[in-house]
Enzyme design. Structure first.
Site: not given
Ligand code: GCO
Length: 454
Positions: A163, A355
């Protein structure tokens, strides 16, 4: 409605869960580990010190992953744990931790997917300019080379960067994430260019030093816009927004994906960013677009877009009673249809959902169980949309639930519980939630169980 007859996810579909080092490991002072930018920042200095104590409890956590049938586990390496100064001499104890973690996964037939950068930049490198310095490209590539030489006899799947949009924007534009700085959009886009270059150089080192065939990807997280109705015009504007760049922010898809998969910044983005666009050498894109094998998508929710009075409007305010997670994020399952569909259509590379999940106000009930029916419903709805995307032709290879454990949620500390497994952060006791049992059935049935009960 999906017909039950012959309903499955693809034969080789991978079912997993994801975490990241600083969010779960704790033991921030173990061996020679030195601070990352998160160690002293906000709640990182308190809740991040122990997090889920995973550094000490990794063996029982991996055993839980095996018990709940995970086929794969996406975790990140703590850069300052293996290279305390970010460069130079490695920390053998830190490397040994990841040896043991990978071995524990393989013993339980849980395939390790290793993220190299999930936001915990060594503070020593931040002091030398961090991502603003073009030297960051070599720093990251050397770190990647160290990890590939160490683990690639057992690890095949690598994700370079998690990200860029998020850690650059929150960390260097708005300052609500570490290192908590506020720079201009132009400066941050220049840092972003170095991140993309670092990705490309790392891919080259992985290809050069991997001791068995490496499968490499990157995991950006842009905004997905959703059509408020299914008429062509609204679908069109939602797609245009999802696959476009707004000069107002970094949370887009194509600015970060086009250089990797098409070898250039998108024309529309260059127009939008104008003078803020980064300085670069044409040869940079040969590095950035070093071929990779998959695109990781971190997708949670989307914003609706509609055309009103012939003008596209972002209808952010869904009806006030619309389902929302504990974070206040709207539950918008169709985001797992539209996002992968449009992105696959543009790049035609295999996709993993690296994710997806929700935070919830989970706690053990009087009988000691953690019941989370909302997360089960969330999974049923989102996975049904993902399946529809696959049926419509998107090559989606796997799904990693965020997250395996309740963990440290950056500037929110440990308040936002995303885990399939509840963590009591005082006692560090793990309690599988009802969603963990549901997810195990889902994995065992290759998705069949997501279908609504008769
Ligand atoms: C993100 C990160 C994660 C977060 C999850 C929840 O996408 O911000 O990769 O570390 O913890 O997404 O916000």
């Amino acid at each position: 409605m999906i017909s039950k007859d012959g309903y499955t996810f693809p034969e080789e579909f991978v079912w997993g869960a994801a975490t990241s080092a600083f969010q779960i490991e704790g033991s921030v002072d173990a061996d020679n580990r030195k601070p990352s930018i998160w160690d002293g920042f906000g709640l990182g200095a308190r809740d991040g010190r122990n997090a889920c104590d995973h550094f000490k409890r990794f063996a029982s956590d991996v055993a839980l992953m095996g018990d709940f049938g995970l086929q794969a586990y996406r975790f990140s390496i703590s850069w300052p744990r293996v290279l305390p100064d970010g460069v130079g001499s490695p920390c053998e104890a830190g490397l040994e931790f990841y040896d043991r973690l990978v071995d524990a996964c393989l013993e339980r037939n849980v395939e390790p997917y290793v993220t190299l950068y999930h936001w915990d930049l060594p503070i020593a490198l931040h002091a030398r300019g961090g991502w603003f310095s073009r030297d960051s490209v070599e720093w990251f590539a050397d770190y990647a080379e160290l990890m590939v030489k160490r683990l690639s006899d057992r690890v095949s799947h690598w994700i370079t960067i998690n990200e860029p949009q998020v850690f650059l924007s929150h960390g260097l534009l708005t300052g609500d994430h570490a290192p908590g700085e506020k720079h201009s959009l132009g400066e941050v886009l220049q840092a972003g260019h170095h991140v993309l270059l670092a990705h490309g150089e790392a891919v080259r080192r992985i290809r050069e030093y991997a001791r068995k065939p490496a499968i490499v990807g990157i995991a950006p997280a842009g905004c997905i816009n959703l059509p408020s109705t299914l008429d062509r015009a609204n679908i069109g504007i939602a797609r245009e927004r999802t696959m476009g760049v707004s000069r107002k922010h970094l949370f887009n898809n194509v600015w970060w994906m086009d250089p990797v998969f098409r070898g250039s910044y998108p024309e529309q983005g260059l127009r939008e960013y104008g003078k803020q666009a980064p300085l670069h050498l044409d040869s940079d894109f040969e590095i950035i677009s070093e071929p990779i094998d998959f695109l990781g998508l971190n997708i949670y929710y989307g914003h609706e877009v509609a055309i009103e009075n012939e003008k596209a409007t972002e209808t952010r305010d869904l009806p006030s009673g619309h389902p929302r997670t504990a974070f206040g994020w709207p539950v918008t399952p169709e985001v797992l249809y539209w996002g992968p569909t449009w992105i696959y259509d543009r790049y035609n590379v295999p996709i993993y959902i690296t994710e997806n999940g929700m935070s919830n106000t989970d706690w053990p009930n009087v009988e000691g169980r953690v019941e989370d029916p909302q997360r089960i419903d969330f999974l049923k709805r989102y996975l049904a949309e993902l399946h529809k995307g696959i049926t419509d032709g998107a090559d989606i290879r796997g799904y990693f639930h965020w997250s395996f454990l309740d963990n440290f949620e950056w500037d929110k500390g440990c308040r936002q519980r995303f885990g399939l497994i509840h963590v009591d952060f005082e006692t560090q006791e793990r309690t599988p939630k009802s969603s963990a049992y549901w997810y195990r059935n889902c994995i065992q049935s290759n998705g069949y169980s997501i279908l609504p009960e008769d």
